[in-house]
Scaffold this motif. Structure first.
Motif, PDB file in Angstrom:
ATOM      1  N   LEU A 255     -18.741  10.541 -11.277  1.00  0.00           N
ATOM      2  CA  LEU A 255     -17.563   9.747 -11.605  1.00  0.00           C
ATOM      3  C   LEU A 255     -17.583   8.365 -10.971  1.00  0.00           C
ATOM      4  O   LEU A 255     -17.899   8.200  -9.800  1.00  0.00           O
ATOM      5  CB  LEU A 255     -16.309  10.500 -11.130  1.00  0.00           C
ATOM      6  N   ILE A 256     -17.255   7.361 -11.769  1.00  0.00           N
ATOM      7  CA  ILE A 256     -16.800   6.074 -11.258  1.00  0.00           C
ATOM      8  C   ILE A 256     -15.272   6.125 -11.362  1.00  0.00           C
ATOM      9  O   ILE A 256     -14.736   6.329 -12.441  1.00  0.00           O
ATOM     10  CB  ILE A 256     -17.351   4.896 -12.065  1.00  0.00           C
ATOM     11  N   PRO A 257     -14.541   5.938 -10.285  1.00  0.00           N
ATOM     12  CA  PRO A 257     -13.113   6.267 -10.293  1.00  0.00           C
ATOM     13  C   PRO A 257     -12.242   5.231 -10.995  1.00  0.00           C
ATOM     14  O   PRO A 257     -12.635   4.084 -11.199  1.00  0.00           O
ATOM     15  CB  PRO A 257     -12.779   6.306  -8.795  1.00  0.00           C
ATOM     16  N   ASP A 258     -11.048   5.677 -11.369  1.00  0.00           N
ATOM     17  CA  ASP A 258     -10.007   4.745 -11.799  1.00  0.00           C
ATOM     18  C   ASP A 258      -9.670   3.805 -10.645  1.00  0.00           C
ATOM     19  O   ASP A 258      -9.638   4.224  -9.485  1.00  0.00           O
ATOM     20  CB  ASP A 258      -8.720   5.496 -12.181  1.00  0.00           C
ATOM     21  N   THR A 259      -9.407   2.549 -10.967  1.00  0.00           N
ATOM     22  CA  THR A 259      -8.984   1.592  -9.950  1.00  0.00           C
ATOM     23  C   THR A 259      -7.767   0.822 -10.435  1.00  0.00           C
ATOM     24  O   THR A 259      -7.653   0.484 -11.621  1.00  0.00           O
ATOM     25  CB  THR A 259     -10.105   0.593  -9.596  1.00  0.00           C
ATOM     26  N   VAL A 260      -6.868   0.549  -9.514  1.00  0.00           N
ATOM     27  CA  VAL A 260      -5.679  -0.248  -9.785  1.00  0.00           C
ATOM     28  C   VAL A 260      -5.605  -1.347  -8.735  1.00  0.00           C
ATOM     29  O   VAL A 260      -5.829  -1.081  -7.543  1.00  0.00           O
ATOM     30  CB  VAL A 260      -4.387   0.603  -9.734  1.00  0.00           C
ATOM     31  N   ALA A 261      -5.332  -2.566  -9.156  1.00  0.00           N
ATOM     32  CA  ALA A 261      -5.202  -3.679  -8.219  1.00  0.00           C
ATOM     33  C   ALA A 261      -3.976  -4.502  -8.566  1.00  0.00           C
ATOM     34  O   ALA A 261      -3.650  -4.696  -9.740  1.00  0.00           O
ATOM     35  CB  ALA A 261      -6.453  -4.563  -8.248  1.00  0.00           C
ATOM     36  N   ALA A 262      -3.290  -4.971  -7.550  1.00  0.00           N
ATOM     37  CA  ALA A 262      -2.123  -5.832  -7.724  1.00  0.00           C
ATOM     38  C   ALA A 262      -2.186  -6.948  -6.695  1.00  0.00           C
ATOM     39  O   ALA A 262      -2.616  -6.731  -5.558  1.00  0.00           O
ATOM     40  CB  ALA A 262      -0.824  -5.040  -7.573  1.00  0.00           C
ATOM     41  N   GLY A 263      -1.767  -8.132  -7.095  1.00  0.00           N
ATOM     42  CA  GLY A 263      -1.827  -9.254  -6.169  1.00  0.00           C
ATOM     43  C   GLY A 263      -0.820 -10.329  -6.522  1.00  0.00           C
ATOM     44  O   GLY A 263      -0.213 -10.317  -7.590  1.00  0.00           O
ATOM     45  N   ALA A 264      -0.649 -11.260  -5.600  1.00  0.00           N
ATOM     46  CA  ALA A 264       0.253 -12.387  -5.797  1.00  0.00           C
ATOM     47  C   ALA A 264      -0.389 -13.633  -5.201  1.00  0.00           C
ATOM     48  O   ALA A 264      -1.146 -13.562  -4.226  1.00  0.00           O
ATOM     49  CB  ALA A 264       1.611 -12.124  -5.149  1.00  0.00           C
ATOM     50  N   ALA A 265      -0.090 -14.774  -5.800  1.00  0.00           N
ATOM     51  CA  ALA A 265      -0.564 -16.069  -5.299  1.00  0.00           C
ATOM     52  C   ALA A 265       0.606 -17.042  -5.305  1.00  0.00           C
ATOM     53  O   ALA A 265       1.331 -17.153  -6.303  1.00  0.00           O
ATOM     54  CB  ALA A 265      -1.701 -16.594  -6.167  1.00  0.00           C
ATOM     55  N   TYR A 266       0.793 -17.733  -4.183  1.00  0.00           N
ATOM     56  CA  TYR A 266       1.927 -18.646  -4.041  1.00  0.00           C
ATOM     57  C   TYR A 266       1.401 -20.015  -3.605  1.00  0.00           C
ATOM     58  O   TYR A 266       0.638 -20.124  -2.634  1.00  0.00           O
ATOM     59  CB  TYR A 266       2.919 -18.112  -3.010  1.00  0.00           C
ATOM     60  N   GLU A 267       1.820 -21.040  -4.305  1.00  0.00           N
ATOM     61  CA  GLU A 267       1.405 -22.407  -3.990  1.00  0.00           C
ATOM     62  C   GLU A 267       2.403 -23.018  -3.003  1.00  0.00           C
ATOM     63  O   GLU A 267       3.518 -23.383  -3.373  1.00  0.00           O
ATOM     64  CB  GLU A 267       1.317 -23.253  -5.256  1.00  0.00           C
ATOM     65  N   ILE A 268       1.999 -23.098  -1.754  1.00  0.00           N
ATOM     66  CA  ILE A 268       2.876 -23.628  -0.712  1.00  0.00           C
ATOM     67  C   ILE A 268       3.179 -25.094  -0.958  1.00  0.00           C
ATOM     68  O   ILE A 268       4.318 -25.554  -0.805  1.00  0.00           O
ATOM     69  CB  ILE A 268       2.214 -23.447   0.670  1.00  0.00           C
ATOM     70  N   GLN A 269       2.165 -25.834  -1.325  1.00  0.00           N
ATOM     71  CA  GLN A 269       2.296 -27.240  -1.686  1.00  0.00           C
ATOM     72  C   GLN A 269       1.184 -27.527  -2.676  1.00  0.00           C
ATOM     73  O   GLN A 269       0.260 -26.726  -2.834  1.00  0.00           O
ATOM     74  CB  GLN A 269       2.172 -28.129  -0.450  1.00  0.00           C
ATOM     75  N   PRO A 270       1.253 -28.634  -3.394  1.00  0.00           N
ATOM     76  CA  PRO A 270       0.231 -28.904  -4.397  1.00  0.00           C
ATOM     77  C   PRO A 270      -1.184 -28.808  -3.814  1.00  0.00           C
ATOM     78  O   PRO A 270      -1.529 -29.480  -2.842  1.00  0.00           O
ATOM     79  CB  PRO A 270       0.553 -30.335  -4.845  1.00  0.00           C
ATOM     80  N   GLY A 271      -1.985 -27.905  -4.381  1.00  0.00           N
ATOM     81  CA  GLY A 271      -3.362 -27.740  -3.955  1.00  0.00           C
ATOM     82  C   GLY A 271      -3.593 -26.700  -2.878  1.00  0.00           C
ATOM     83  O   GLY A 271      -4.738 -26.342  -2.603  1.00  0.00           O
ATOM     84  N   LEU A 272      -2.528 -26.195  -2.246  1.00  0.00           N
ATOM     85  CA  LEU A 272      -2.669 -25.232  -1.160  1.00  0.00           C
ATOM     86  C   LEU A 272      -2.005 -23.913  -1.552  1.00  0.00           C
ATOM     87  O   LEU A 272      -0.787 -23.859  -1.746  1.00  0.00           O
ATOM     88  CB  LEU A 272      -2.052 -25.769   0.128  1.00  0.00           C
ATOM     89  N   LYS A 273      -2.815 -22.857  -1.639  1.00  0.00           N
ATOM     90  CA  LYS A 273      -2.321 -21.556  -2.067  1.00  0.00           C
ATOM     91  C   LYS A 273      -2.631 -20.490  -1.028  1.00  0.00           C
ATOM     92  O   LYS A 273      -3.653 -20.539  -0.345  1.00  0.00           O
ATOM     93  CB  LYS A 273      -2.977 -21.131  -3.388  1.00  0.00           C
ATOM     94  N   ILE A 274      -1.726 -19.527  -0.940  1.00  0.00           N
ATOM     95  CA  ILE A 274      -1.998 -18.294  -0.215  1.00  0.00           C
ATOM     96  C   ILE A 274      -1.897 -17.140  -1.208  1.00  0.00           C
ATOM     97  O   ILE A 274      -1.138 -17.212  -2.183  1.00  0.00           O
ATOM     98  CB  ILE A 274      -1.027 -18.077   0.960  1.00  0.00           C
ATOM     99  N   MET A 275      -2.672 -16.111  -0.973  1.00  0.00           N
ATOM    100  CA  MET A 275      -2.672 -14.985  -1.908  1.00  0.00           C
ATOM    101  C   MET A 275      -2.926 -13.693  -1.157  1.00  0.00           C
ATOM    102  O   MET A 275      -3.481 -13.691  -0.041  1.00  0.00           O
ATOM    103  CB  MET A 275      -3.726 -15.202  -3.003  1.00  0.00           C
ATOM    104  N   GLY A 276      -2.498 -12.609  -1.748  1.00  0.00           N
ATOM    105  CA  GLY A 276      -2.708 -11.301  -1.164  1.00  0.00           C
ATOM    106  C   GLY A 276      -2.921 -10.274  -2.249  1.00  0.00           C
ATOM    107  O   GLY A 276      -2.557 -10.498  -3.413  1.00  0.00           O
ATOM    108  N   SER A 277      -3.504  -9.142  -1.895  1.00  0.00           N
ATOM    109  CA  SER A 277      -3.776  -8.119  -2.900  1.00  0.00           C
ATOM    110  C   SER A 277      -3.806  -6.733  -2.271  1.00  0.00           C
ATOM    111  O   SER A 277      -3.977  -6.575  -1.057  1.00  0.00           O
ATOM    112  CB  SER A 277      -5.109  -8.388  -3.606  1.00  0.00           C
TER     113      SER A 277
END
Length: 417
Positions: A255-277
């Motif tokens: 088996l290759i398992p089922d995978t689920v991923a969720a994430g968010a990306a937020y632009e703190i200021q133009p050109g600068l982003k933080i993201m998590g998953s």
């Protein structure tokens, strides 16, 4: 006799697609962000990583990348048996092409094709003198697994704040394993060569809340069963054991398992982003590897894997003010993959791990970008327990360095992205 039979039954503890054999995306940007760009893909590599993002891209884009350095290293030690090392360097390529168009009424569509190496590993075990006759050679001498993935995807933007996508992946894999068989008066070799393939489909979405510099991404990739067929080959087998230990066709499904991923990306200021998953890998259904030969040989290897979880954060500074053509990236991730220690094998020393990544991108031309990413993965030490597992403590680390170029008809994301 009993010792030989027990050895034969653990002939093929196959290298599964977990831990040290799961290869992250070799796209340099994704590698530099430690796989946290689930909600912020930015090129044709989105075909497999978050297909929905293809609908945000306009024009033709081609991405070619590869890891000239993909290092897999494991140290093993035991107070009474000694120590050994399995280490190998390899090259991992990736290629992706996409095309997208905007439509009236704030709608859009995109398609993509992609090729990569989602899993694999080449571990030749050696003792301190560099010889394959290490203390655990009767468990495994070498493992060489290659899994190639290729396929395509399509995406549609239904509303300015909602996109969805679907993809198809075809896996083609090869695997070769070798193990020593101790006949008391001499040592023989048991080898198995397998090849096969399997299919997977995935769905994904991107949500852009109105009036917020926020993007949310969710993906699901369905599990796949790879059907392996091949041959098992034995050398220097005494006549008394030849009725069982003789060359024959062999097959296995795993088996290759089922995978689920969720994430968010937020632009703190133009050109600068933080993201998590966050991602989830459904390994719970992976109970064993069962190999069946056409000539009477068969074996079942117990795995009893637990599900795995991964969390991480990353940041990207796009078009830095001091060098406008430069983008800087960094990420960190923690994988929780505590597999049963009573079934751990030198063919697969999975465990929880830390991933640290850095990288950069540089606009060589308005429509041509060069990217580089580096990721270091450090696994927690794993010590085998119980009567069935080969004793010892394993310490694994991985290093990936990826470099690539992306050409497109439009370098920067479209205004709706």
């Amino acid at each position: 006799m009993r010792k030989l039979i027990i050895t034969a039954t653990i002939l093929v503890p196959t290298a599964a697609f977990a831990g040290g054999y799961l290869i992250p995306s070799m796209n340099p940007r994704d590698l530099a962000l430690a796989g946290n760009a689930v909600a912020d893909e930015a090129g044709p590599e989105a075909t497999f990583l978050n297909t929905a993002d293809l609908a945000s891209q306009e024009g033709l884009a081609i991405g070619v990348a590869g890891a000239p350095i993909a290092r897999n290293h494991t140290d093993w030690s035991d107070p009474t048996l000694g120590n050994a090392t399995a280490s190998n360097n390899s090259t991992v390529p990736t290629l992706a092409v996409s095309y997208g168009e905007k439509l009236p009424f704030d709608q859009a569509w995109g398609i993509g094709l992609s090729f990569g190496v989602p899993a694999g590993g080449n571990l030749p075990w050696q003792d301190s003198a560099g010889q394959p006759n290490w203390a655990g050679q009767e468990a495994i001498r070498s493992v060489n697994t290659q899994v190639f993935g290729f396929g395509g995807g399509a995406a549609f933007q239904l509303l300015p704040y909602f996109r969805f996508g679907v993809n198809y992946i075809r896996y083609q894999a090869t695997e070769e394993l070798h193990q020593a068989l101790n006949y008391l008066d001499h040592v023989g070799d048991a080898g198995i060569g397998l090849a096969g393939g399997g299919n997977s489909i995935g769905v994904s979405t991107e949500i852009l809340p109105p009036m917020l510099p926020l993007r949310i991404g969710i993906t699901y990739q369905h599990g796949s069963t790879i059907g392996f067929t091949g041959h098992v080959h034995f050398t220097d087998v005494p006549p008394a054991f030849q009725p069982m230990l003789h060359d024959q066709p062999i097959s296995e499904d795993f088996l290759i398992p089922d995978t689920v991923a969720a994430g968010a990306a937020y632009e703190i200021q133009p050109g600068l982003k933080i993201m998590g998953s966050y991602s989830f890998e459904h390994w719970k259904d992976y109970k064993n590897d069962k190999f069946v030969g056409d000539g009477g040989f068969s074996t079942t290897v117990t795995r009893n894997y637990n599900n795995a979880h991964n969390v991480g954060v990353a940041g990207e500074w796009h078009h830095t003010p001091f060098v406008p053509q430069l983008s800087l990236r960094a990420g960190v991730a923690r994988g929780f993959s505590d597999q049963p220690t009573d079934t751990v094998s030198p063919s697969l020393t999975d465990g929880s791990r830390w991933s640290l990544s850095v990288g950069a991108g540089y606009d060589l031309m308005p429509n041509l970008r060069l990217d580089a990413g580096f990721e270091h993965v450090l696994f927690d030490s794993v010590t085998a327990t119980g009567m069935d597992a080969f004793p010892g403590t394993y310490k694994t680390s991985l290093d990936f360095l990826s470099v690539g170029v992306t050409w497109r008809t439009q370098l920067r994301p479209s205004p709706v992205k």
